[in-house]
Write a protein that holds these residues in place. Structure first.
Motif, PDB file in Angstrom:
ATOM      1  N   UNK A   1       9.686 -11.903 -36.860  1.00 15.44           N
ATOM      2  CA  UNK A   1       9.816 -13.340 -37.115  1.00 15.44           C
ATOM      3  C   UNK A   1       8.462 -14.013 -37.214  1.00 15.44           C
ATOM      4  N   UNK A   2       8.435 -15.119 -37.990  1.00 13.81           N
ATOM      5  CA  UNK A   2       7.267 -16.003 -38.013  1.00 13.81           C
ATOM      6  C   UNK A   2       7.762 -17.431 -38.206  1.00 13.81           C
ATOM      7  N   UNK A   3       7.177 -18.353 -37.424  1.00 10.77           N
ATOM      8  CA  UNK A   3       7.425 -19.789 -37.598  1.00 10.77           C
ATOM      9  C   UNK A   3       6.059 -20.452 -37.695  1.00 10.77           C
ATOM     10  N   UNK A   4       5.808 -21.111 -38.805  1.00  8.21           N
ATOM     11  CA  UNK A   4       4.516 -21.775 -39.006  1.00  8.21           C
ATOM     12  C   UNK A   4       4.734 -23.270 -39.054  1.00  8.21           C
ATOM     13  N   UNK A   5       3.923 -24.029 -38.282  1.00  8.38           N
ATOM     14  CA  UNK A   5       3.975 -25.484 -38.287  1.00  8.38           C
ATOM     15  C   UNK A   5       2.768 -25.988 -39.067  1.00  8.38           C
ATOM     16  N   UNK A   6       2.948 -26.370 -40.326  1.00  2.99           N
ATOM     17  CA  UNK A   6       1.797 -26.693 -41.186  1.00  2.99           C
ATOM     18  C   UNK A   6       0.938 -27.841 -40.679  1.00  2.99           C
TER      19      UNK A   6
ATOM     20  N   UNK B   1       3.614 -19.054 -34.871  1.00  2.00           N
ATOM     21  CA  UNK B   1       4.332 -18.325 -33.827  1.00  2.00           C
ATOM     22  C   UNK B   1       4.930 -17.068 -34.461  1.00  2.00           C
ATOM     23  N   UNK B   2       4.739 -15.908 -33.825  1.00  2.00           N
ATOM     24  CA  UNK B   2       5.277 -14.663 -34.366  1.00  2.00           C
ATOM     25  C   UNK B   2       5.905 -13.831 -33.252  1.00  2.00           C
TER      26      UNK B   2
ATOM     27  N   UNK C   1       7.028  -8.439 -27.917  1.00  2.00           N
ATOM     28  CA  UNK C   1       6.555  -9.717 -27.434  1.00  2.00           C
ATOM     29  C   UNK C   1       6.428 -10.756 -28.531  1.00  2.00           C
ATOM     30  N   UNK C   2       5.929 -11.915 -28.119  1.00  2.00           N
ATOM     31  CA  UNK C   2       5.765 -13.058 -29.026  1.00  2.00           C
ATOM     32  C   UNK C   2       4.380 -13.653 -28.808  1.00  2.00           C
TER      33      UNK C   2
END
Ligand code: LIP
Length: 257
Positions: free
Chosen positions: A117-122, A128-129, A135-136
């Motif tokens: 997973x990846x969540x990017x806050x531009x 966040x990966x 782990x994260x």
């Protein structure tokens, strides 16, 4: 499988950052054309579509045999065991109002189970990966949920439906919960809320009526950071009922919801 999951995580991270840079530039140039979907408040901009198109092109290049499901209509069936769930802009309302709480959410799943997973806050350039069993991270910093042990000191994130009929019941639930907790935050993007639980900025997050693309990436990041995840009754999580929290308050939240 671990090297494969790490490789998939790195693909998600690379593409999420590319899509984030695109939509951030678009936001600075003006949010562009806007249409509505399920209700007058359920909006989609030209940058949602452009982001999903970029992500689709990059996944087709890097992961040709995988399936892809995206919020803005992508539904490609591949031949590999992996399916990518993509929210090209999670928190579209925030994006439209130029508030920072929007994210690019990309997860690789086997069936419904996220494994990378990846969540990017531009707007804050936070990436966040996570990879299942590994782990994260926020950037290079390993993530761990908060140590909150009591509901009356817990900061709780939540969100509300685009359907006004459902919002009345959701408001009543909030009015019952509010006196029991430190405070409530409605950040406006499920993927970001889930990452905030993973890094301890929130002690818990709950919401009903999400979609798989809202949930998949943030669910893995939160669980790999030590969060307990379930539905509101403590049964396995589904997009329609999401409860993610630091372990010390999970059972109290189930009792309160
Ligand atoms: C949003 C979710 C949020 C929810 C909003 C909306 P979208 O997704 O991330 O948690 O409260 O109503 O569904 O529509 O911005 O991708």
């Amino acid at each position: 499988m671990s090297a494969e999951y790490i490789a998939l995580m790195n693909v998600a991270a690379r593409i999420a950052r590319q899509a984030g840079d695109l939509v951030y530039a678009g936001r600075r140039a003006g949010a562009g054309t806007v249409q509505t979907k399920s209700s007058a408040t359920d909006m989609v901009t030209e940058w949602d579509a452009a982001s999903e198109q970029l992500i689709l092109q990059q996944l087709d290049l890097l992961r040709t045999d995988d399936s892809i499901i995206g919020e803005e209509g992508t539904h490609l069936v591949g031949t590999s065991p992996y399916t990518w769930f993509v929210d090209p802009i999670d928190g579209t309302t925030n994006f439209l109002y130029n508030l920072s709480g929007y994210a690019i959410s990309i997860a690789a799943c086997i069936g419904a189970e996220p494994i990378a997973a990846a969540v990017f806050l531009p707007a804050t350039r936070e990436l966040f990966v996570a990879a299942q069993g590994h782990g994260a991270w926020l950037g290079s910093t390993p993530l761990r949920v908060s140590s909150c042990e009591s509901l009356d000191t817990a900061l709780i994130g939540t969100g509300f439906s685009y359907s006004s009929a459902r919002r009345e019941a959701q408001g009543q639930r909030i009015s019952r919960l509010l006196p029991q907790v430190r405070d409530i935050r409605r950040c406006g993007a499920a993927a970001a809320d889930l990452c905030f639980v993973a890094c301890g900025r929130l002690d818990a997050y709950f919401e009903e009526g999400l979609q798989s693309w809202d949930l998949a990436a943030g669910q893995l990041i939160a669980s790999e950071a030590g969060a307990k995840i379930s539905n509101f009754s403590g049964e396995p999580i589904t997009p329609s009922e999401v409860l993610v929290s630091t372990p010390g308050i999970h059972s109290s939240l189930i009792a309160s919801l």
